[in-house]
Write a protein that holds these residues in place. Structure first.
Motif, PDB file in Angstrom:
ATOM      1  N   ASP A  66      -6.174  -5.281 -44.476  1.00  0.00           N
ATOM      2  CA  ASP A  66      -6.589  -4.896 -45.830  1.00  0.00           C
ATOM      3  C   ASP A  66      -5.530  -4.072 -46.553  1.00  0.00           C
ATOM      4  O   ASP A  66      -5.771  -3.587 -47.663  1.00  0.00           O
ATOM      5  CB  ASP A  66      -7.897  -4.111 -45.776  1.00  0.00           C
ATOM      6  CG  ASP A  66      -7.779  -2.851 -44.910  1.00  0.00           C
ATOM      7  OD1 ASP A  66      -6.727  -2.675 -44.252  1.00  0.00           O
ATOM      8  OD2 ASP A  66      -8.743  -2.056 -44.890  1.00  0.00           O
ATOM      9  N   GLY A  67      -4.347  -3.884 -45.951  1.00  0.00           N
ATOM     10  CA  GLY A  67      -3.282  -3.121 -46.582  1.00  0.00           C
ATOM     11  C   GLY A  67      -3.269  -1.652 -46.234  1.00  0.00           C
ATOM     12  O   GLY A  67      -2.342  -0.939 -46.616  1.00  0.00           O
ATOM     13  N   ARG A  68      -4.281  -1.162 -45.523  1.00  0.00           N
ATOM     14  CA  ARG A  68      -4.293   0.238 -45.102  1.00  0.00           C
ATOM     15  C   ARG A  68      -3.145   0.490 -44.129  1.00  0.00           C
ATOM     16  O   ARG A  68      -2.780  -0.372 -43.330  1.00  0.00           O
ATOM     17  CB  ARG A  68      -5.607   0.594 -44.400  1.00  0.00           C
ATOM     18  CG  ARG A  68      -6.804   0.712 -45.303  1.00  0.00           C
ATOM     19  CD  ARG A  68      -8.041   1.112 -44.491  1.00  0.00           C
ATOM     20  NE  ARG A  68      -7.857   2.384 -43.813  1.00  0.00           N
ATOM     21  CZ  ARG A  68      -7.670   2.506 -42.491  1.00  0.00           C
ATOM     22  NH1 ARG A  68      -7.622   1.439 -41.719  1.00  0.00           N
ATOM     23  NH2 ARG A  68      -7.524   3.699 -41.952  1.00  0.00           N
ATOM     24  N   GLN A  69      -2.593   1.710 -44.190  1.00  0.00           N
ATOM     25  CA  GLN A  69      -1.487   2.076 -43.308  1.00  0.00           C
ATOM     26  C   GLN A  69      -1.809   3.362 -42.567  1.00  0.00           C
ATOM     27  O   GLN A  69      -2.524   4.234 -43.080  1.00  0.00           O
ATOM     28  CB  GLN A  69      -0.192   2.244 -44.113  1.00  0.00           C
ATOM     29  CG  GLN A  69       0.365   0.935 -44.675  1.00  0.00           C
ATOM     30  CD  GLN A  69       1.718   1.120 -45.322  1.00  0.00           C
ATOM     31  OE1 GLN A  69       1.967   2.122 -45.996  1.00  0.00           O
ATOM     32  NE2 GLN A  69       2.623   0.157 -45.118  1.00  0.00           N
ATOM     33  N   TRP A  70      -1.278   3.473 -41.354  1.00  0.00           N
ATOM     34  CA  TRP A  70      -1.398   4.693 -40.572  1.00  0.00           C
ATOM     35  C   TRP A  70      -0.275   4.706 -39.542  1.00  0.00           C
ATOM     36  O   TRP A  70       0.400   3.701 -39.317  1.00  0.00           O
ATOM     37  CB  TRP A  70      -2.768   4.772 -39.891  1.00  0.00           C
ATOM     38  CG  TRP A  70      -3.050   3.698 -38.880  1.00  0.00           C
ATOM     39  CD1 TRP A  70      -2.866   3.754 -37.537  1.00  0.00           C
ATOM     40  CD2 TRP A  70      -3.584   2.393 -39.142  1.00  0.00           C
ATOM     41  NE1 TRP A  70      -3.230   2.581 -36.929  1.00  0.00           N
ATOM     42  CE2 TRP A  70      -3.691   1.728 -37.891  1.00  0.00           C
ATOM     43  CE3 TRP A  70      -3.965   1.723 -40.294  1.00  0.00           C
ATOM     44  CZ2 TRP A  70      -4.164   0.425 -37.785  1.00  0.00           C
ATOM     45  CZ3 TRP A  70      -4.445   0.430 -40.178  1.00  0.00           C
ATOM     46  CH2 TRP A  70      -4.540  -0.208 -38.950  1.00  0.00           C
ATOM     47  N   SER A  71      -0.075   5.865 -38.932  1.00  0.00           N
ATOM     48  CA  SER A  71       1.003   5.983 -37.937  1.00  0.00           C
ATOM     49  C   SER A  71       0.420   6.049 -36.534  1.00  0.00           C
ATOM     50  O   SER A  71      -0.739   6.424 -36.344  1.00  0.00           O
ATOM     51  CB  SER A  71       1.840   7.241 -38.210  1.00  0.00           C
ATOM     52  OG  SER A  71       1.040   8.410 -38.063  1.00  0.00           O
ATOM     53  N   ILE A  72       1.264   5.671 -35.551  1.00  0.00           N
ATOM     54  CA  ILE A  72       0.840   5.702 -34.159  1.00  0.00           C
ATOM     55  C   ILE A  72       2.091   5.883 -33.299  1.00  0.00           C
ATOM     56  O   ILE A  72       3.164   5.359 -33.627  1.00  0.00           O
ATOM     57  CB  ILE A  72       0.080   4.406 -33.772  1.00  0.00           C
ATOM     58  CG1 ILE A  72      -0.495   4.522 -32.361  1.00  0.00           C
ATOM     59  CG2 ILE A  72       0.948   3.186 -33.920  1.00  0.00           C
ATOM     60  CD1 ILE A  72      -1.416   3.356 -32.004  1.00  0.00           C
ATOM     61  N   THR A  73       1.964   6.629 -32.224  1.00  0.00           N
ATOM     62  CA  THR A  73       3.125   6.841 -31.358  1.00  0.00           C
ATOM     63  C   THR A  73       3.433   5.562 -30.575  1.00  0.00           C
ATOM     64  O   THR A  73       2.580   4.667 -30.433  1.00  0.00           O
ATOM     65  CB  THR A  73       2.858   7.986 -30.368  1.00  0.00           C
ATOM     66  OG1 THR A  73       1.802   7.600 -29.475  1.00  0.00           O
ATOM     67  CG2 THR A  73       2.468   9.265 -31.097  1.00  0.00           C
ATOM     68  N   ASP A  74       4.651   5.506 -30.067  1.00  0.00           N
ATOM     69  CA  ASP A  74       5.065   4.316 -29.319  1.00  0.00           C
ATOM     70  C   ASP A  74       4.211   4.128 -28.070  1.00  0.00           C
ATOM     71  O   ASP A  74       3.806   3.002 -27.738  1.00  0.00           O
ATOM     72  CB  ASP A  74       6.543   4.447 -28.940  1.00  0.00           C
ATOM     73  CG  ASP A  74       7.055   3.222 -28.201  1.00  0.00           C
ATOM     74  OD1 ASP A  74       7.093   2.135 -28.817  1.00  0.00           O
ATOM     75  OD2 ASP A  74       7.372   3.362 -27.009  1.00  0.00           O
TER      76      ASP A  74
END
Length: 739
Positions: free
Chosen positions: A653-661
Motif C-alpha cells: 500500500d506504499g507504507r514505509q518502515w525501517s527494520i534491522t538486518d
C-alpha cells in the motif's frame, strides 16, 4: 336503594310511553338517566378520562335495556316470555330490531315510543364504541409515528411504577427531543395526562416491536434509554436486547443508558463494571441513593452542624456514601478554583455525622469497605452502637447547635415524641409515604418514603449530576453571562444541559478506548495511575468530534464568529483545523471532567492490556538497505529513526518502515530483486488510543485501531488496522483436551 328507585321509575316510564302518558314518561325517563349518570360519575369517574367513555357506554346499554324491556313488556308474540324479550333487546345493538307490533297476538297495534328511544340509544352506543375504537387506534398510530420521526429520542421502558420520574425526564429534555414511555398496558394516571411524555402500550419485551418503534432513518438518534422496572433482572435483560438493536451514535458521541438497581451495593458495582467501549455509557439508578441525596439537599442552607443517622440498612449506607461524595465534590472545586466558591448543594463538609443504632459499627465498617473498594478514603464517623431511644438520640445530638435527625427505618412514635420536645429538623421514614413531605406534622418532623425522583431534584442519575457540577466549575473558571451557555444550571436551556451531560458520557465512554478503567481499585488510592498527556489529547479529540456532532445535529453551523441567535460557532471544524487555543480549551475541559469523576469516586487507572493472540504473517514487501542514517514517518505523521545498515521496507500500500538486518532475515524470506516474503508468527493485541509503544526506532503513540505486534525476542511495533487485517492471520486456538 336510590338506583333501585330510578330503575323502577324508568320501567314505569317505559310502560307509560306505551300507555300514552308521554310528557310525564319522557321527563321521568330522561330524569332517571341523568340521575344515574351523576350518581355513577360521582363514584367511578374520579381522576381518569378513561372512565367517562366506559360510563357513557354503560349508561347507553342500561338505558336501551330498560326502555326496550318496557316496550316489549307485554309482548312475546306467543313465544317464551322473558327469553324472547331478551333476544329482541340484543338485536337492537345489531341493527336488526324486532317489530311484532300490529301483527303479533298480544302486542299493541302501535310501536311504542319507548322502543324508538331504545333504538336511538342502541345506535348511539354502537357509534360511541366504533368512535372510541377508531380514536384509540388513530391516537396510537399518531403516537407511534411521532416517536419514529423524533429528531432525538429518549426511550423509557417499565415506566408504569415510575410516572413522576418519567415526567421529570421529559421536562429535562430540550426542544426537538421526544421522550417516549413504552409500557405493557394502555397509559393511565400521570402518564396518560403527561404533556412531556409520549406513552404507548406494546410488548415491551418483544425485540421486533421495539425495532418497529425505532426512528425511521435508523436508531442513531436515540440519545438515552431509561430502564426503570422495579426488578433489576428485567431491566438488565431489556438492556441486553437494546444493545443488539440500538446502534450508538457515530462520531464519538456516547449513547446514555440508565438502569434501575435499587440495592446501593449492587448499583455501584454494576455502574462501574458496565462501563465499556461499545458506545454505551450506562448508569444505575437506586431509590436509596436518590432518596439519600434528596435528604441531604433538605439539610442544605440551614447551617446544620450535626447529622444523626439512625439505622443500619441500605438507606443509611447510601446516606453515608452521599455525604462522603458531597465532601469530595466540594474539595475538588476548591482545589481547582482559587476564588471562594460557594456551593448550595450540601452542608456536609462542616456537619458532623453520627451513626446511631444497634448495628452502627457494622454500618461504618461496610461504609469504609465501600469507599476503599474504589480507591476513596473513608471519613471518620461517630459511632453510637446502642438501641435507638429518646435518650440515645438526645445523647447523640448533645452539644449540637442545629442538629438534623434522620430515621432511615420505621421508628414508631419516637420521631413525633422528639418533635414535640425539641426544635430539631427530623426526617422519619414511613413505608406509606412517597417522596419527602412538604409540611411538618409535629414540630419539625417530616415523613418520607423511597422514590426515584423528588420534587426538588432536576436529574437523578450520576452523569447528569456530574455534568451539573462540571458546569459550576466552568462558571467559576470562565465567569457567568459571557454566552447563553454560561448561565447557572437552573437557568440553562435543555440544549446546553444535554451538551454538558454529553461531554461527561463521552469522556467516560472514550476512556475505555484509550486504556483507562473505572473499576474497583483494590489496592487503594496509591494504585491510581495518572492519565497521560497522550490519553488526554485522544480524549479531547473524541470529545470535540462528539461536540461537533451534537451541535450540527441541532442546527448549528460553522462560521467566523459565534452567534447564539443564528446558531453559528467558529469551532465547528475538524480537530486538525482547530487553532491551538481551542485545542487547549478542549483538553482543559477533559481534565476538569476527569477531576469531577475523581470527586465522584471514579478514579481513573490504566486498564490491563488485552490478551496476546498468535498470528501468522503473510504478504510480500520491497526492501532496500540504507548506507546512512535515515528518518521515516508513520501514517499519522510521527517521525521515527532508522540507522545505517537498516532496511527501508515498503508495503504493497506504499507504507514505509525501517527494520534491522537481523530482523529482516529472521522474519522475511528473500524472493527476487527487492522482493521479500513475510514469514513466521507473532503475538498481537489491539492497542489503546494514546498508548505509548517503545519500538526499536523510537517511541510511538498508538491511535484508535492500531495493533501492537511483538516478536519472539520481545521487540514491539504498531500496525494500522487496515494493514493488519490484510497481512496477519490469526492462528486458531487448540481445543482443550478432555478426559
Amino acid at each position: 336503594m336510590a338506583t333501585f328507585v330510578v330503575v323502577t321509575g324508568l320501567i314505569a316510564a317505559a310502560n307509560g310511553l306505551v300507555a300514552g302518558a308521554l310528557p310525564a314518561a319522557v321527563a321521568l325517563a330522561y330524569g332517571g338517566t341523568i340521575a344515574i349518570t351523576l350518581a355513577t360519575y360521582r363514584h367511578l369517574a374520579r381522576g381518569s378520562e378513561r372512565h367517562l367513555s366506559v360510563l357513557a357506554a354503560g349508561l347507553g346499554v342500561a338505558g336501551t335495556t330498560i326502555l326496550a324491556a318496557g316496550a316489549y313488556w307485554h309482548c312475546s308474540a306467543g313465544q317464551l316470555p322473558v327469553l324472547t324479550q331478551t333476544v329482541w333487546i340484543a338485536q337492537l345493538f345489531l341493527g336488526a330490531p324486532e317489530n311484532p307490533f300490529g301483527s303479533a297476538p298480544g302486542c299493541p297495534a302501535q310501536q311504542p315510543l319507548a322502543l324508538l328511544l331504545a333504538r336511538s340509544l342502541a345506535l348511539g352506543v354502537v357509534f360511541l364504541g366504533a368512535a372510541k375504537l377508531v380514536l384509540s387506534l388513530s391516537r396510537r398510530y399518531v403516537t407511534s409515528m411521532r416517536i419514529r420521526s423524533a429528531q432525538d429520542l429518549v426511550l423509557v421502558l417499565g415506566a408504569e411504577s415510575a410516572g413522576d420520574y418519567v415526567s421529570a425526564v421529559g421536562r429535562a429534555t430540550g426542544p426537538g427531543t421526544t421522550t417516549a414511555a413504552v409500557i405493557d398496558q394502555p397509559p393511565t394516571g400521570l402518564l396518560e395526562r403527561s404533556q412531556e411524555v409520549l406513552a404507548i402500550d406494546g410488548a415491551v419485551d418483544d425485540p421486533s416491536f421495539l425495532e418497529r418503534l425505532l426512528p425511521l432513518r435508523g436508531a442513531s438518534r436515540i440519545s438515552s434509554v431509561h430502564l426503570v422496572d422495579p426488578d433489576p433482572e428485567t431491566n438488565l435483560r431489556r438492556l441486553d436486547v437494546l444493545r443488539t438493536i440500538v446502534t450508538p451514535p457515530r462520531r464519538g458521541e456516547a449513547l446514555r443508558g440508565v438502569v434501575r438497581i435499587d440495592d446501593p451495593w449492587a448499583a455501584e458495582e454494576w455502574r462501574r463494571g458496565a462501563l465499556s467501549d461499545d458506545g454505551w455509557v450506562v448508569d444505575s439508578l437506586s431509590t436509596y441513593e436518590v432518596t439519600a441525596r434528596a435528604l441531604l439537599r433538605q439539610t442544605a442552607g440551614a447551617d446544620h452542624d450535626h447529622i444523626v443517622v439512625s439505622g443500619s440498612g441500605p438507606l443509611a449506607l447510601a446516606l453515608c456514601a452521599a455525604a462522603a461524595q458531597a465532601m469530595r465534590e466540594r474539595k475538588a472545586i476548591r482545589d481547582l478554583v482559587t476564588d471562594d466558591y460557594a456551593d448550595e448543594g450540601t452542608t456536609t463538609d462542616t456537619a458532623r455525622l453520627t451513626v446511631l443504632g444497634p448495628q452502627a459499627g457494622d454500618l461504618t465498617d461496610n461504609h469504609a469497605v465501600h469507599q476503599r473498594r474504589y480507591g476513596n478514603s473513608s471519613e471518620t464517623l461517630v459511632v453510637m452502637e446502642t438501641p435507638v431511644t429518646r435518650a440515645s438520640v438526645e445523647r447523640a445530638v448533645s452539644g449540637a447547635r442545629s442538629p438534623v435527625v434522620i430515621f432511615t427505618e420505621e421508628a414508631g412514635t419516637l420521631p413525633a415524641e422528639l418533635g414535640a420536645r425539641y426544635p430539631w429538623a427530623i426526617y422519619a421514614y414511613s413505608s406509606a409515604a412517597t417522596g419527602i413531605a412538604k409540611r411538618a406534622l409535629v414540630g419539625q418532623v417530616r415523613y418520607f418514603g423511597l422514590a426515584l425522583w423528588h420534587d426538588d431534584a432536576d436529574a437523578s442519575d450520576t452523569w447528569a449530576r456530574l455534568a451539573e457540577r462540571a458546569h459550576k466549575l466552568y462558571l467559576a473558571r470562565y465567569g457567568v453571562g459571557h454566552s447563553t451557555a454560561a448561565r447557572p444550571w437552573a437557568e440553562l436551556s435543555p440544549f446546553y444541559r444535554g451538551s454538558n451531560i454529553r461531554q461527561v458520557t463521552t469522556v467516560l465512554g472514550g476512556a475505555a478506548k484509550v486504556g483507562i478503567s473505572w473499576g474497583p481499585v483494590q489496592e487503594g488510592p496509591a494504585g491510581v495511575a495518572v492519565v497521560t498527556p497522550e490519553q488526554i489529547r485522544a480524549l479531547a479529540e473524541t470529545e470535540h468530534e462528539s461536540w461537533c456532532s451534537y451541535y450540527l445535529r441541532h442546527g448549528w453551523k460553522a462560521a467566523m464568529h459565534r452567534d447564539d441567535a443564528m446558531r453559528t460557532h467558529p469551532a465547528l471544524v475538524p480537530w486538525s483545523e482547530l487553532p491551538p487555543e481551542a485545542r487547549d480549551k478542549a483538553e482543559k475541559g477533559v481534565r476538569d471532567a476527569l477531576v469531577m469523576l475523581d470527586a465522584f469516586g471514579y478514579r481513573p487507572h490504566q486498564a490491563a492490556a488485552g490478551p496476546w493472540r498468535r498470528f501468522v504473517r503473510s504478504g510480500r514487501v520491497k526492501a532496500q538497505r540504507q548506507s546512512t542514517d535515515f528518518a521515516w514517518r508513520t501514517d499519522d505523521g510521527q517521525r521515527l529513526q532508522g540507522r545505517a545498515g537498516d532496511w527501508l521496507v515498503t508495503g504493497p500500500d506504499g507504507r514505509q518502515w525501517s527494520i534491522t538486518d537481523v530482523k529482516l532475515r529472521a522474519t522475511y524470506t528473500y524472493v527476487e530483486g527487492e522482493t521479500w516474503a513475510r514469514v513466521g508468527s507473532v503475538l498481537a493485541r489491539p492497542a489503546f488510543a494514546g498508548e505509548r509503544i517503545e519500538t526499536l526506532e523510537g517511541g510511538y503513540v498508538a491511535v484508535a485501531g492500531d495493533w501492537v505486534v511483538q516478536d519472539d525476542d520481545g521487540a514491539q511495533w504498531a500496525v494500522p488496522a487496515e494493514y493488519f487485517a490484510i497481512n496477519y492471520v490469526e492462528v486458531p486456538a487448540e481445543p482443550a483436551k478432555t478426559g
